[in-house]
Each structure stands twice: as structure tokens, then as C-alpha cells.
Design a protein around this motif. Sequence first.
Motif, mmCIF file in Angstrom:
data_model
loop_
_atom_site.group_PDB
_atom_site.id
_atom_site.type_symbol
_atom_site.label_atom_id
_atom_site.label_comp_id
_atom_site.label_asym_id
_atom_site.label_seq_id
_atom_site.Cartn_x
_atom_site.Cartn_y
_atom_site.Cartn_z
ATOM 1 N N GLU A 25 0.825 -1.213 0.000
ATOM 2 C CA GLU A 25 0.000 0.000 0.000
ATOM 3 C C GLU A 25 0.854 1.257 0.000
ATOM 4 O O GLU A 25 0.559 2.217 -0.704
ATOM 5 C CB GLU A 25 -0.938 0.002 1.204
ATOM 6 N N VAL A 26 1.916 1.263 0.783
ATOM 7 C CA VAL A 26 2.788 2.440 0.867
ATOM 8 C C VAL A 26 3.551 2.632 -0.437
ATOM 9 O O VAL A 26 3.766 3.763 -0.879
ATOM 10 C CB VAL A 26 3.747 2.311 2.073
ATOM 11 N N ALA A 74 3.022 -5.323 16.416
ATOM 12 C CA ALA A 74 2.666 -5.283 14.994
ATOM 13 C C ALA A 74 1.560 -6.284 14.674
ATOM 14 O O ALA A 74 0.862 -6.134 13.673
ATOM 15 C CB ALA A 74 3.888 -5.569 14.134
ATOM 16 N N LEU A 75 1.367 -7.269 15.528
ATOM 17 C CA LEU A 75 0.332 -8.275 15.318
ATOM 18 C C LEU A 75 -1.065 -7.696 15.514
ATOM 19 O O LEU A 75 -1.985 -8.025 14.765
ATOM 20 C CB LEU A 75 0.559 -9.453 16.271
ATOM 21 N N THR A 100 -2.019 2.312 11.219
ATOM 22 C CA THR A 100 -0.837 2.647 12.024
ATOM 23 C C THR A 100 0.423 2.053 11.401
ATOM 24 O O THR A 100 1.468 2.710 11.359
ATOM 25 C CB THR A 100 -1.006 2.124 13.458
ATOM 26 N N LEU A 101 0.337 0.816 10.924
ATOM 27 C CA LEU A 101 1.495 0.193 10.270
ATOM 28 C C LEU A 101 1.901 0.967 9.020
ATOM 29 O O LEU A 101 3.091 1.199 8.783
ATOM 30 C CB LEU A 101 1.191 -1.257 9.899
ATOM 31 N N THR A 102 0.929 1.373 8.210
ATOM 32 C CA THR A 102 1.259 2.119 6.992
ATOM 33 C C THR A 102 1.838 3.492 7.335
ATOM 34 O O THR A 102 2.757 3.949 6.661
ATOM 35 C CB THR A 102 0.036 2.267 6.074
ATOM 36 N N ASP A 103 1.330 4.134 8.376
ATOM 37 C CA ASP A 103 1.894 5.425 8.793
ATOM 38 C C ASP A 103 3.337 5.266 9.261
ATOM 39 O O ASP A 103 4.196 6.093 8.942
ATOM 40 C CB ASP A 103 1.053 6.051 9.911
#
Length: 156
Positions: free
Chosen positions: A70-71, A94-95, A101-104
Motif C-alpha cells: 500500500e505504501v 505489529a500483530l 498505524t502500520l502504513t503510517d
Amino acid sequence: MATIERLKKRPDFLAAAAGRRYHTDRMTAQGLLRAGEADGLRLGFTVTKRVGHATERNRIKRRLRAAVAEVAAGLPADLADRTADIVLVARRPALTAAFATLTDDLRQAIPAVTRPGKPGPGEAGGRSRSSSSRSGKRVAAPSAPPNKCVGVPDGQ
């Protein structure tokens, strides 16, 4: 859309570990600019056994791969064309973290670890290694010269 290759060989992972770092609660990104190779970003994932069982580690890797996809679609051209290796070292949060939040985290980490410019002398990963009072090192007080008794008269 930028294409991001995968890191698969151990020497590439070790080389990236010597570069810049960007830390979040969910992951650490390690990156190193490459010289004299084909253009483009290469990315690798590390999820240790400390994080959890194999199913949990695999789920984290799948989530990170999806976040990278996505990023990568929205990376600026100058950033996507940099020649760099990036390793994402995942942590347990991260799970369960929100996908947004992960993409940010990735949108902030990729430019931080692939920033052009060379660290100065004595710096690893962009951090200063000077021996200041903030480094936590204590300076020893000067000691007496070796083989000389201090405060004891001769012959005793």
C-alpha cells in the motif's frame, strides 16, 4: 507505482543493519544506501522467535507485506528511485496494531532510513559517538604512577 524488490540473502540483511535506524513501538526499520547497483528499493523482513509462535510471526510478515504494498503505491518518485536496502524488524505489537498505524509507520520510516548524505566521521547510523557527559561513560580519576607506594615511608 514503485516496485520494491525483496531482500533474501543474509549479507544484505547484515549490511542494512549497519545503516540508519528508525524505531517505533511496532517495528524498527534499518536502511542503507547502496552504491553502484541497479536503482530501486529492496526490502526484507525479520520477525524473531521472541515475538511468538510461527503462525503469529507469519501473520505479522503478511501484514507488513500488505502495508508495504500500500505504501509503495504512494511513494514519491525521488524516494522510489533511491538505491537502498531496508530491513523491517517487527515487534509483538505489529500483530494487533491497526493497519493504518502500520502504513503510517512505514511512510515515516522509509524516508528516514534512506535519507541521502553520509554520516560524519565516528558516526554509525547518523548518531554521534562522542564521549560527552551524556554518553553515560564515567571518566576515571588519575591514578598514582605504577610501582610507587603512596603515603608509605621507605623501608617499611
